[in-house]
Structure formats: structure tokens, C-alpha cells
Design a protein around this motif. Structure first.
Motif: not given
Length: 260
Positions: A126-130
Motif C-alpha cells: 500500500t502507499l502507506e506501507e511504502l
């Protein structure tokens, strides 16, 4: 603008369309602005400096000299590293500016090096993970972030040619290599600007964070992303970032000048 296509559950990474071609970050230019590869002595010195010396000495020439000594290179090599970079307003050497440039580009490249066109769509981060992963990469040098950010924000060629383009490349990669649904119109710009704003404000927060393991920084970062993508605060986030960055940068630069 990136156009993502799916075939048999696999995401095909193609950036075949972009509203402004001159801004487009092609995969073949992913190493930009670095002009040397991993086999070069310059890469060896700067990589060693980031891993071993900067956590000890900060972003300064002393860290580079320490790595030169550790690797058995002559100290005269200092004058060669980053010779194409002009000194900054803070009278930083071209070698130091190259170290900062290397930090920005190398961390961005490392962030997505394990994601390829063969990565199934359901396995994409996910964007948050990256986003959080990139912030975590700062942990070894977190106590020196104010020193780094004060250099990045100084008006001049380095800001225009390196700092801002690298921030653009990072926000583009964060969206492009994540499961975040991309846009195909003006939202392409606003989304990347919002991610850039969220990332820079998170780094500025981290530079002043005294919480255990920088817990408050990661909470702050997640909240910024939530507000941008759940509440759609593109405009507010950008306006807030402009003032926050201006005031924070002034304080950071003042502190660096006072130490000089």
C-alpha cells in the motif's frame, strides 16, 4: 501520469502517458541524478559513509573523510567526489552535497528495488506501507535530519536541480509502485504534490521528534496520509505545508548558522 494495466492478475508497469513529458520520470532514469554505478569507488565511499560514518558524525565532510580512511582511500579523493556540485549558501563542499544527493537517490531506489513488473497486483504494498518504509530508512541518521534538511532547503541550484526533482521522483514512485489507484487528469499533479507535502512535513517532524523510536513521527505520517487520501485535503495539506516548511526551514538554517 502513469497508466497501470493488469493482465492475469499481474500489474504491468508502463508509464506510457504523462500530462507533461519533461517532468516524467522514466524507469531508465531511475538512478538520476547519480552519474555513477555500484561498481565505482565513489559509490563505495558514499555508501560506506551513509551506513557507517553519517550515523556517527552527521552529514558533513568529516563523515566522508572517515569512510575514505576506513576504506583505504587517499584523503585527496575528497576533492574529486561531487566535483560537479557548486558549494551551497552554507559554504558546504561539493563532496558533502554529493553525499546528500546520494542519500536521497539511493534510498529512493532501494525503496522499490524488489517490486517489478512480475509482482502480482494483490501483492503490491500500500502507499502507506511504502511511505512508512521510506521514513524508517531515515532511522540510522534521524538525529542528523535537521542538518540534512537545512542543506536541502537553501535556495540555489541544488534545491532546483536535486532536492525538488528527487522529492518529485519519490512521490511518483510511492504512488506508482503501490496499490494506490492512480489518476489520469489534473488529480495526477495534486496527488503527487500532496504526497510530497506529507513526506516533507513528516521528515521535518522526525527531525524534531524526541519520542521513543520516533513513534510520534510515524503516527504523524499516517495521519497526514489519512487526511489527504480519505478526507481529500489536497489543498489544505499543500497550504499548510508551505507555511510549515517555510517556518521550520528558517529555524533549521538559523540553528546551523549559529553553530558555524
Amino acid at each position: 501520469m502513469s497508466v497501470n494495466r493488469f493482465f492475469g492478475g499481474v500489474r504491468l508497469f508502463r508509464r506510457s502517458y504523462h500530462p507533461a513529458g519533461f517532468e516524467y520520470v522514466k524507469a531508465s532514469n531511475k538512478r538520476g541524478p547519480l552519474a555513477y554505478g555500484k561498481e565505482s569507488s565513489q559509490y563505495a565511499v558514499l555508501s560506506h559513509a551513509l551506513q557507517r560514518s553519517v550515523p556517527l558524525y552527521g552529514f558533513n565532510e568529516r563523515a566522508i573523510v572517515h569512510s575514505l580512511n576506513e576504506l583505504g582511500y587517499s584523503s585527496t579523493m575528497l576533492s574529486v567526489i561531487g566535483s560537479s556540485n557548486p558549494p551551497s549558501f552554507l559554504h558546504s563542499s561539493p563532496a558533502l552535497m554529493e553525499l546528500i544527493k546520494f542519500h536521497l537517490a539511493d534510498k529512493r531506489i532501494s525503496l522499490t528495488e524488489n517490486i517489478s513488473s512480475e509482482t502480482p497486483a494483490e501483492e503490491l504494498p500500500t502507499l502507506e506501507e511504502l511511505f512508512i518504509k521510506r521514513l524508517e530508512m531515515n532511522l540510522p541518521v534521524a538525529e542528523h535530519l535537521s542538518q540534512l534538511l537545512s542543506q536541502l532547503a537553501i535556495p540555489g541550484p541544488f534545491l532546483l536541480d536535486v532536492s525538488m526533482p528527487e522529492l518529485h521522483r519519490l512521490s511518483d514512485d510511492l504512488i506508482y509502485y503501490s496499490s494506490e489507484k492512480d489518476s489520469h487528469d489534473f488529480a495526477w499533479y495534486s496527488k503527487r504534490l500532496a504526497v510530497s507535502c506529507a513526506y516533507m512535513s513528516s521528515e521535518l517532524f522526525m527531525a524534531q521528534d524526541k519520542s521513543p523510536n520516533y513513534r510520534e513521527t510515524f503516527d504523524f505520517a499516517r495521519d497526514k496520509l489519512h487526511r489527504v487520501f480519505t478526507l481529500g485535503e489536497y489543498y489544505n495539506n499543500t497550504e499548510e505545508f508551505a507555511w510549515y516548511t517555510l517556518l521550520s526551514t528558517i529555524n533549521l538554517v538559523k540553528s546551523q548558522l549559529a553553530r558555524g
